[in-house]
Motif scaffolding. Structure first.
Motif, PDB file in Angstrom:
ATOM      1  N   GLU A  84      35.432  33.671  41.399  1.00 32.22           N
ATOM      2  CA  GLU A  84      34.183  33.645  40.615  1.00 32.22           C
ATOM      3  C   GLU A  84      33.474  32.303  40.768  1.00 32.22           C
ATOM      4  O   GLU A  84      32.272  32.244  41.018  1.00 32.22           O
ATOM      5  N   LEU A  85      34.264  31.240  40.626  1.00 36.87           N
ATOM      6  CA  LEU A  85      33.681  29.895  40.752  1.00 36.87           C
ATOM      7  C   LEU A  85      33.025  29.705  42.114  1.00 36.87           C
ATOM      8  O   LEU A  85      31.928  29.167  42.236  1.00 36.87           O
ATOM      9  N   LEU A  86      33.722  30.181  43.137  1.00 38.78           N
ATOM     10  CA  LEU A  86      33.230  30.001  44.494  1.00 38.78           C
ATOM     11  C   LEU A  86      31.875  30.685  44.666  1.00 38.78           C
ATOM     12  O   LEU A  86      30.945  30.142  45.248  1.00 38.78           O
TER      13      LEU A  86
ATOM     14  N   TRP B  25      46.561  34.226  48.757  1.00 36.93           N
ATOM     15  CA  TRP B  25      46.420  33.721  47.388  1.00 36.93           C
ATOM     16  C   TRP B  25      45.189  34.362  46.760  1.00 36.93           C
ATOM     17  O   TRP B  25      44.085  34.136  47.226  1.00 36.93           O
ATOM     18  N   LYS B  26      45.414  35.215  45.748  1.00 35.51           N
ATOM     19  CA  LYS B  26      44.280  35.896  45.121  1.00 35.51           C
ATOM     20  C   LYS B  26      44.097  35.352  43.715  1.00 35.51           C
ATOM     21  O   LYS B  26      44.836  35.719  42.808  1.00 35.51           O
ATOM     22  N   ASN B  27      43.139  34.468  43.541  1.00 35.56           N
ATOM     23  CA  ASN B  27      42.889  33.903  42.223  1.00 35.56           C
ATOM     24  C   ASN B  27      41.482  34.301  41.788  1.00 35.56           C
ATOM     25  O   ASN B  27      40.499  33.911  42.408  1.00 35.56           O
ATOM     26  N   LYS B  28      41.447  35.071  40.719  1.00 31.22           N
ATOM     27  CA  LYS B  28      40.163  35.640  40.299  1.00 31.22           C
ATOM     28  C   LYS B  28      39.176  34.570  39.867  1.00 31.22           C
ATOM     29  O   LYS B  28      38.023  34.550  40.281  1.00 31.22           O
TER      30      LYS B  28
ATOM     31  N   ALA C  75      39.028  32.124  49.533  1.00 31.43           N
ATOM     32  CA  ALA C  75      38.437  33.144  48.668  1.00 31.43           C
ATOM     33  C   ALA C  75      39.383  34.342  48.603  1.00 31.43           C
ATOM     34  O   ALA C  75      40.061  34.649  49.577  1.00 31.43           O
ATOM     35  N   PRO C  76      39.453  35.016  47.447  1.00 35.55           N
ATOM     36  CA  PRO C  76      40.387  36.153  47.319  1.00 35.55           C
ATOM     37  C   PRO C  76      40.147  37.216  48.391  1.00 35.55           C
ATOM     38  O   PRO C  76      41.092  37.866  48.837  1.00 35.55           O
ATOM     39  N   ASP C  77      38.888  37.373  48.814  1.00 35.54           N
ATOM     40  CA  ASP C  77      38.602  38.416  49.803  1.00 35.54           C
ATOM     41  C   ASP C  77      38.412  37.821  51.202  1.00 35.54           C
ATOM     42  O   ASP C  77      37.935  38.493  52.104  1.00 35.54           O
TER      43      ASP C  77
END
Lengths: 549, 315
Positions: free
Chosen positions: A478-480, A471-474, A461-463
């Motif tokens: 959101e999907l997660l 790895w920060k994938n927006k 998760a990005p956070d």
């Protein structure tokens, strides 16, 4: 019954020899359930042949399944188990359980609210019933009545709430704190009902509670040398770094355990550990070195227990610094892995090929349509050229089976396409604090988690606190978040596939292989369950194991 | 003599203090602290802070050292930072294990080694001497983990005569105990006796070249009497010293044997302590090891003074 199972059975491998023991966990479960319902050989064969399996194969599955299940557990006896590591850190405090040996001890000593089966589905344990509201934001647990702690006191909602709250708040030292982060509060409804109110929807919340650290201890326990538990064994002796001895709990609230005594210790030297099971000093050992497998297999009286888990070894390329911030470099590195060879020659086939994303086939949410990435030096060379990088440094410690050899293999492949990979070997001691998530390229070992969502939340998760490739994938984030509320299986599958594809293509993680758990076990020991969450059946064995003869 | 003993005890305490400072500095220099090790891969800044506060690790290093020293003076070994057990509890059973193993090795190896060394010196240059020399030199050169693993493979895995580990449940009979300890004892016995044999032989041969032995030979004293009465007593000093060093090694240096045989002793505990950065535990072990050296060397010196009138007359 036929309708219910047909679709699943068609996934059986119909080519070649098949027997009950080499079926997947899910298929075994299916057959086991059918046979427990009293299916005869004739019905069984008709059922399987209807799905396209040959008559001979169906027959052989039936016979091997009956032998696997024929034996009924016997009571009595003593098992000595040697794990691979222990020390003064050993503890029975559930919230800080640090390692495998502690998980096993806790399993013998305590219970969780829910318990995993071999498909990682949660079943009632201390909670005799659990349910959530429609949008999965509130969970209600009905605590089993009549359960007593080892000191004779009764289990109530207060104990459950106290145990759960220890994972929350600023002063919590729990190692499982992030997993409890979705809970806003735990409320007592009556003396045997508790409610968890979540911050947002989480369809997997009940599953989390089956994890090792969420064991239920007695309220206000401060003495963790001999804390009261509700588990199948009472503690007779506990010397951290030496041994613990557990005796059968005569007042246990359900059938079992079968063994009178279990002794839990560790033998840190891997050769000595194997020798101990070969000579019969120990009946169970875990973490068998792949190199020692042959020796155990060729010795009468002992055998190897090996099955796939979600545990993986990986190379982490940090996305927020050079060279990991270069997409072409990442792709080149991913294409350089000789995955089949790693599984065959480094893991000696006690592992499975990885596909640069953590959700392998043991998870129900595994995406089977994602194509397997293959070793492709030409494509790798193309991407490397495009990236313009010719030199990189990687820090390695043997934190997981075979990771050092994997990196060395990558190093030699890299040199063939003009990339100089400097391998810096560092000690495992202190690795997590000083190397992991800090140096541009390093290695990691992750144990599998009970659900795909949990695995990805913890490390992708990005956070996420342990997003070890930064790895920060927006879109992924959101999907997660959304997927946690989804109960519809088709939509869920679609979302999980997209997430796995995103990690596979874009994240800085290279997962060349997933590791089997490999244990050495005396032929006399039976009944070891197969929960793919850790060593020796997810450390679930104390309650279920029994001795033959 | 009394003055000397008192002096030596005083120096012993100073040595302990210096060692404790060195150990403390050493554990501070190592990367990471006990909280990081406990939480390991799953550490977060918040849980680290919470655990550090609970363990009192947020105080300055000097304060922590003097707190430990204060406790130590009151004979309070403190609490293990890593596991929360009292260190006394952790050490107690391991200390007796260590003494049990060391004691058994000493009881068997010391007499055999000294006698073999004596015989080798008495028959220096003969076939017997050569065989003893060859065996002891080979044993000293082969690493102990090799001897140990070889013994386990032959006697436990192949022949099933002896257990592969020295794992003890605590309710063993003497026979079972001897069986469990057989392999570690002979492995260690090989390692320590080789040195003692060499030292005894060399010491006695050295004395045999001195003028008063020549005098004795000229007087016609039998060879056995020369060695036992004249040479041995004058060699006791160096022999006792090498025995003392080997005994101290048996207490503190047998971590490899403890690991291979899964024997819960002190040396392994100290290594565990270092790995978890458990400062009070490391200190406690270091103090025990250091005192063993100080006491044993002191005893060796007293023995050599008693055996040598010249040293007694020095003052």
């Amino acid at each position: 019954m036929k309708e219910q199972t047909n679709s699943k059975i068609s996934s059986f491998d119909v080519n070649g020899e098949i027997g009950y023991t080499n079926l997947s966990v899910g298929e075994k479960k299916l057959i086991k359930d059918a046979m427990h319902r009293g299916m005869t050989r004739r019905e069984f064969v008709t059922w399987l042949t209807a799905t396209g399996i040959t008559l001979a194969s169906a027959g052989s599955i039936f016979s091997s399944a009956t032998t696997a299940m024929a034996a009924t557990p016997k009571r009595g006896g003593k098992i000595k188990y040697a794990a691979s590591a222990h020390g003064p850190m050993d503890t029975l405090d559930p919230v800080i359980l640090p390692a495998g040996i502690d998980y096993t001890r806790a399993r013998a000593h305590y219970n969780c609210l829910v318990q995993f089966d071999e498909n990682l589905k949660p079943h009632p344990e201390l909670a005799e019933e659990f349910s959530s509201n429609a949008d999965a934001t509130e969970y209600t647990f009905k605590i089993r009545k009549g359960v007593v702690f080892h000191d004779g006191s009764k289990l109530t909602a207060d104990d459950v709430i106290w145990s759960m709250r220890r994972h929350m708040g600023k002063d919590s030292k729990s190692v499982a704190k992030p997993l409890m982060a979705s809970a806003r509060e735990w409320k007592k409804v009556d003396s045997h009902t508790v409610k968890a109110i979540l911050r947002g929807p989480d369809a997997d919340f009940a599953t989390v509670l089956g994890l090792f650290q969420f064991k239920i201890a007695k309220k206000d326990t401060t003495n963790w040398q001999n804390p009261p538990g509700t588990g199948p064994f009472t503690l007779k002796e506990f010397k951290p770094g030496i041994r613990s001895v557990h005796e059968r709990n005569k007042n246990y609230w359900r059938e079992g355990p079968y063994l009178d005594v279990i002794e839990i210790t560790a033998i840190t030297d891997s050769v000595a550990r194997v020798n101990a099971v070969l000579s019969g000093d120990m009946q169970l050992i875990d973490a068998v070195d792949p190199k020692a497998v042959k020796q155990i297999e060729s010795t009468p009286g002992v055998h190897i227990l090996s099955y796939p888990t979600g545990t993986y070894i990986a190379i982490c390329m940090l996305r927020d610094m050079a060279p990991g911030n270069n997409d072409d470099f990442i792709m080149a590195m991913k294409l350089l892995q000789r995955r089949e060879r790693i599984v065959r020659s480094i893991l000696k086939n006690h592992g499975t090929v990885g596909n640069d994303q953590p959700i392998n086939s043991i998870y129900p949410d595994h995406c089977d349509t994602l194509p397997q990435r293959k070793f492709d030096p030409d494509k790798a060379k193309f991407h490397l050229k495009k990236s313009g990088i010719t030199r990189a440094e990687i820090h390695v410690a043997e934190v997981g089976t075979g990771i050092t050899d994997t990196v060395l293999m990558a190093q030699s492949e890299a040199s063939k396409i003009g990339l100089k990979l400097d391998v810096k070997r560092v000690p495992t001691d202190g690795y997590w604090g000083s190397v992991w998530m800090k140096t541009p390229i390093n290695v990691v070992r992750w144990f599998g988690r009970p659900t795909a969502n949990m695995m990805m939340s913890v490390a992708y998760a990005p956070d996420a606190k342990w997003n070890d490739t930064k790895w920060k994938n927006k879109r992924f984030g959101e999907l997660l978040k959304e997927s946690r509320a989804v109960k519809d299986p088709v939509k869920r599958k679609e979302m999980y596939c997209e997430m796995q594809t995103l990690i596979h293509n874009d994240s800085g993680i290279i997962i060349p292989a997933h590791i089997n758990v490999v244990a050495g076990i005396s032929d006399k020991v039976k009944g070891i369950p197969n929960v793919p969450l850790g060593q020796l059946g997810g450390h679930e064995w104390p309650e279920f194991a029994w001795l033959e003869g | 003599m009394k003055v000397m003993i008192l002096q030596r005890i005083g120096i012993g305490f100073i040595t302990l203090l210096v060692v404790s400072v060195l150990i403390f500095v050493g554990t501070e220099i190592l990367p990471g602290d006990v909280a990081e090790i406990i939480l390991g891969q799953s550490a977060t800044p918040e849980s680290l802070a919470a655990l550090r506060a609970e363990l009192g690790l947020n105080k300055p290093a000097v304060v922590r050292y003097f707190e430990w020293l204060g406790d130590m003076i009151r004979f309070d070994l403190g609490i293990s930072k890593a596991g929360g057990t009292t260190i006394e509890e952790l050490i107690k059973s391991r200390l007796s294990n260590t003494f049990l193993l060391g004691g058994m090795v000493a009881m068997i190896a010391v007499p055999i080694a000294v006698i073999l060394g004596l015989l080798a010196a008495m028959y220096a240059g003969t076939w017997f001497d050569r065989i003893v020399t060859f065996c002891s030199l080979s044993l000293v050169s082969v690493p102990e983990f090799f001897i140990a693993t070889l013994c386990v493979l032959v006697f436990s895995v192949q022949l099933h005569w002896l257990p592969a580990t020295a794992y003890m449940s605590g309710d063993e009979t003497f026979f079972q105990l001897s069986r469990a300890l057989f392999l570690p004892v002979i492995t260690l016995g090989f390692v320590v006796s080789a040195q003692m044999i060499r030292m005894t032989r060399a010491g006695i041969l050295n004395v045999l070249h001195s003028p008063y032995i020549e005098m004795a030979i000229l007087k016609g004293v039998p060879r056995a009497r020369i060695i036992l009465r004249h040479a041995l007593f004058n060699t006791i000093g160096p022999i006792v010293n090498i025995i003392a060093l080997n005994l101290a090694y048996l207490v503190s240096g047998v971590v490899i044997i403890e690991t291979i045989f899964a024997y819960p002793g002190l040396a392994k505990l100290m290594v565990d302590g270092v790995q978890t950065r458990d400062f009070p535990l490391v200190q406690a072990c270091a103090m025990i090891f250091c005192s063993t050296y100080v006491v044993l060397i002191l005893l060796a010196d007293i023995a050599s003074i008693l055996s040598n009138p010249r040293l007694r007359q020095r003052k």
